[in-house]
Design an enzyme around this catalytic site. Structure first.
Site: not given
Ligand code: UDX
Length: 429
Positions: A20, A118
């Site tokens: 988020h 949000d």
């Molecule tokens: C979850 C949901 O699935 C998402 O759709 C919702 O809006 C928020 O909660 P999350 O598991 O955090 O999200 O995944 P994602 O929305 O893909 O965000 C993860 C973020 O962390 C991405 O920006 C990714 O680039 C970053 N990340 C993740 C890293 O930089 N390194 C990592 O090793 C893992």
């Protein structure tokens, strides 16, 4: 109209969690850098210990600041169940008093022109109402899910077959995940936030969501698509580590990146099947491995700078949990995907990516719900070397160009954001 001696001040409240925080920071950065606003991001000290969160907050540009809410006793709620969405909906009401206090102080010092929450921020809307501050929802997922959630209140629950006008139909298997009493009432509760704000910003772009115009025009409350807002291209202080040295040595487009986002974990059995399947596929891979949720002790816990990995030329595919930030980053970088959704709206995102936008392949799930090693190997080989892989690669490159167009100065998402910023600059204080 307000006489302004200073830039309009926007306060943003992302729910706890890196997924988020990242899009909210990107929104704040654009409002400040391109539209001369100032932004204060409210964060949660209970969640600010993570290295990832600290690194995101440590590189804010001038004009964007953050304040942390004091700790509240929520430990019991955090351990309840494994579902992140339920946990967030349970914990947010506990912060209402401290958010009220903080907003009052912020508003006194620098009057707030807009307050951006949000989808888990519904409990906090009343504070903005009391202070007569316009409030906006920044929906950090896609428009299709926004419409899906809205549907859960406007049509008294979700029917077994769901076809939203202009959108691809959702399959029974996916729908059944959202039909349970608890999940549908949570979605209905979250959807009510859509009804009580002055406008909704969505982190998506029009060409990605074909049904957008048809659905949006029926809404009483304005909806703007302002994305993709991602971290791709930011982070100039990024330092290469051993992972990037290894990537530099791999052929172009030869490595599959495997990551389940900021919090996604698999069972021990599923982790093993995935590992064996990756090995069987005989493809190069880079896996951000979190400890299985049902295993004792730690395997490897790690975090990579995902946007830097995805922009590396060696990456040819992304096996992803379909979190919306990861999805947008993959599109912006033109990397085709394997969809492996885990929770929240991820199953809906996966269907959209596989059936709607056609930028991802999907492994075949076993009858017991486990993705067996053969299924993993097949889908990985297909993505990296097969005809199916070629098709989704071509398609995601089209979407990559569309994403770039949306964010050009005269692109639809940039124009929408400029209109919103102008609206906020004119807020009567
Ligand atoms: C979850 C949901 O699935 C998402 O759709 C919702 O809006 C928020 O909660 P999350 O598991 O955090 O999200 O995944 P994602 O929305 O893909 O965000 C993860 C973020 O962390 C991405 O920006 C990714 O680039 C970053 N990340 C993740 C890293 O930089 N390194 C990592 O090793 C893992």
């Amino acid at each position: 109209m307000a006489e302004r001696n200073q830039a309009a001040h926007v306060v943003l409240l992302p729910s706890p969690g890196v997924g988020h925080l990242i899009p909210f920071v990107e929104l704040a950065k654009r409002l400040v850098i391109h539209h001369n606003l100032t932004a204060t991001i409210i964060t949660f000290s209970d969640f600010s210990t993570s290295k990832a969160q600290r690194s995101i907050l440590s590189s804010l540009p001038f004009g964007v600041s953050y304040v942390s809410l004091p700790s509240v006793p929520i430990d019991d709620l955090l351990t309840e169940g494994n579902n992140a969405s339920f946990r967030l909906s349970l914990i947010m009401p506990h912060y209402v008093p401290s958010i009220r206090h903080l907003l009052l102080n912020l508003h006194k010092t620098t009057p707030i022109a807009a307050y951006v929450i949000d989808l888990f921020g519904g409990d906090i809307v009343s504070i903005a109402n009391d202070l007569c501050i316009p409030k906006y929802l920044f929906f950090t997922s896609n428009f299709f899910f926004l419409a899906f959630q809205h549907h859960s209140i406007t049509l008294s629950g979700i029917s077994e077959k769901l076809e939203l006008p202009g959108c691809f139909p959702l399959g029974r298997d996916t729908l059944s995940l959202y039909l349970g009493e608890e999940t549908s009432s949570l979605n209905a509760k979250l959807a009510r936030t859509q009804e009580v704000v002055d406008g909704i910003l969505v982190n998506s772009f029009e060409t990605l969501e074909e049904g957008y115009s048809q659905l949006a025009k029926d809404r009483k409350i304005p909806v703007w698509l302002v994305g993709p807002l991602t971290r791709v291209g930011s982070g100039s202080d990024f330092k290469k580590d051993a992972i990037f040295t290894w990537l530099d040595q791999q052929p172009i487009g030869s490595v599959l990146f495997v990551s389940f986002g900021s919090g996604g974990t698999l069972s021990f059995e599923q982790t093993q099947e995935l590992a064996l399947g990756l090995e069987m596929s005989k493809q190069r891979f880079l896996w951000v491995l979190h400890p299985p949720f049902d295993a004792d002790g730690k395997l490897v816990t790690t975090w990579v700078s995902q946007t830097h990995v995805l922009t590396h030329g060696a990456i040819g595919g992304f096996l992803s949990h379909c979190g919306w930030n990861s999805t947008l980053e993959s599109i912006v970088c033109g990397v085709p995907m394997i969809a492996w959704p885990l929770y929240a709206e991820q199953p809906i995102n996966a269907e959209m990516l596989v059936k709607g936008v056609k930028v991802a392949l999907r492994p075949i799930v076993g009858e017991d719900g486990v993705m067996r090693k053969e299924a993993v190997a097949n889908v990985v080989k297909e993505l990296m070397e097969g005809e199916g892989g070629k098709e989704v690669r071509n398609r995601i490159r089209v979407m990559m160009k569309e994403a770039a167009k949306a964010m050009e100065q005269e692109g639809p998402s940039s124009k929408s954001l400029a209109n919103i910023a102008n609206l906020w600059k004119m807020t009567k204080l």
